[in-house]
Scaffold this motif. Structure first.
Motif, PDB file in Angstrom:
ATOM      1  N   LYS A   2       0.823  -1.199   0.000  1.00  0.00           N
ATOM      2  CA  LYS A   2       0.000   0.000   0.000  1.00  0.00           C
ATOM      3  C   LYS A   2       0.867   1.264   0.000  1.00  0.00           C
ATOM      4  N   ILE A   3       0.359   2.295  -0.679  1.00  0.00           N
ATOM      5  CA  ILE A   3       1.062   3.577  -0.734  1.00  0.00           C
ATOM      6  C   ILE A   3       0.684   4.400   0.493  1.00  0.00           C
ATOM      7  N   ASP A  31      15.600  10.315  -3.526  1.00  0.00           N
ATOM      8  CA  ASP A  31      15.210   9.682  -4.792  1.00  0.00           C
ATOM      9  C   ASP A  31      13.909   8.896  -4.671  1.00  0.00           C
ATOM     10  N   ARG A  32      12.995   9.421  -3.885  1.00  0.00           N
ATOM     11  CA  ARG A  32      11.691   8.789  -3.744  1.00  0.00           C
ATOM     12  C   ARG A  32      10.682   9.490  -4.653  1.00  0.00           C
ATOM     13  N   GLU A  54       8.450  18.146 -11.812  1.00  0.00           N
ATOM     14  CA  GLU A  54       8.725  16.712 -11.854  1.00  0.00           C
ATOM     15  C   GLU A  54       7.817  15.924 -10.913  1.00  0.00           C
ATOM     16  N   THR A  55       7.173  16.602  -9.986  1.00  0.00           N
ATOM     17  CA  THR A  55       6.335  15.928  -8.994  1.00  0.00           C
ATOM     18  C   THR A  55       4.895  15.871  -9.478  1.00  0.00           C
ATOM     19  N   GLN A  85       4.205   5.186 -10.332  1.00  0.00           N
ATOM     20  CA  GLN A  85       4.722   4.275  -9.316  1.00  0.00           C
ATOM     21  C   GLN A  85       5.197   5.127  -8.137  1.00  0.00           C
ATOM     22  N   LEU A  86       4.396   5.205  -7.084  1.00  0.00           N
ATOM     23  CA  LEU A  86       4.641   6.167  -6.020  1.00  0.00           C
ATOM     24  C   LEU A  86       5.127   5.522  -4.729  1.00  0.00           C
TER      25      LEU A  86
END
Length: 305
Positions: A2-3, A31-32, A54-55, A85-86
């Motif tokens: 889960k995110i 780098d997340r 970029e976010t 992909q978070l």
């Protein structure tokens, strides 16, 4: 897997956008891949420039996710999860959102197997908390609810108060919520280790405080047609009614070609130079907003400049 979702809560002008900026810098250094969902009461977005290109960013305007636009929150979260992909999602709530109702809005049957709310971080403007009795009873209740239902509490802007007053405020806050981690901050400076991996406490019953019902808050957007005189603008600010809690937006002055990001809360104006070209809109948030008076005053200001 889960995110994790982190909810940034706190009253108008407490420092949520500054906190978000600090967090995003740290996440980038690690780098997340994180996404941001920003909720604004008004019909235009002001704080979205805090998020770099970029976010992944989603904006929910003209309503509060804890009541009037819950369905939109579900749809936007679903899209973020599907397209990226978070490692985490940050939700910056409006200054009048009830944190528990935002948590509830995230817990849709469609999303419950894909996300989990890891922590609610509530910012407290130290001076606002000290003087909260000057607010309406409904807003006093809201601020207390934002404290009561947080997992992490940031007593922000403490540099403006003595250590004795800081201690008194910390005691008051911990009486309301003895379970939360309490941190003293300036400019909402926090290490993400201070809120990631915290076990959430069980949800308690909460007082319903909706923007459109119990809270009589309104928003108003004024669109400037041209630059205004700085001194006239400053004099106008000094006469600002107490029921206007927050002003934010962009403005130009006649003495310069510079565009300024303007922030106002608790009687304190802040001007920051802005390099990108953005429409000169000001968003007002307050109780019983005298909209027609504000519009007339600003129109006269433009005519005089």
């Amino acid at each position: 897997m889960k995110i994790p979702i982190y909810i940034l809560s706190g009253f108008l002008g407490a420092g949520k956008t500054t906190l978000l900026k600090n967090i995003l810098i740290q996440e980038k250094n690690k780098d997340r891949k994180v996404a941001v969902l920003m909720n604004e009461l008004g019909e235009v977005s002001i704080d979205s420039d805090a998020v770099d290109g970029e976010t992944p960013l989603k904006e929910l305007l003209n309503g509060c996710v804890c009541c009037t636009i819950q369905g939109q929150l579900e749809a936007q979260l679903q899209e973020l999860i599907t397209l990226h992909q978070l490692d985490a999602i940050y939700i910056e709530t409006t200054g009048v959102a009830h944190p528990i109702e935002v948590v509830d809005a995230c817990m849709s049957p469609i999303l419950v197997e894909k996300i989990h709310v890891e922590s609610v971080i509530s910012l407290i403007d130290a001076k606002r908390w000290r003087d909260r009795k000057s607010l309406s009873p409904q807003l006093q209740s809201l601020i207390i609810e934002q404290v009561r239902h947080a997992d992490v509490l940031l007593l922000n802007k403490v540099d403006e108060l003595s250590e004795v007053i800081q201690g008194q405020l910390a005691f008051e806050v911990q009486q309301i919520n003895p379970y939360a981690k309490l941190l003293f901050t300036t400019f909402a400076s926090i290490n993400i280790k201070d809120f990631q991996g915290i076990e959430r406490k069980e949800k308690e019953a909460h007082q319903e405080l909706r923007v459109d019902k119990q809270l009589k808050l309104k928003t108003f957007v004024y669109k400037f047609q041209k630059p205004v005189d700085f001194d006239i603008f400053e004099n106008w600010l000094r006469r600002m009614p107490d029921q206007i809690y927050r002003i934010k937006g962009y403005i130009r002055f006649t003495h310069s070609d510079t565009l300024y990001l303007f922030q106002y809360s608790y009687g304190m104006p802040i001007y920051m130079k802005e390099l990108v070209k953005i429409p000169t809109n000001l968003v007002f948030i307050g109780e019983q907003l005298p909209v027609s008076d504000i519009r007339q005053q600003l129109q006269e200001m433009e005519e005089q400049s």
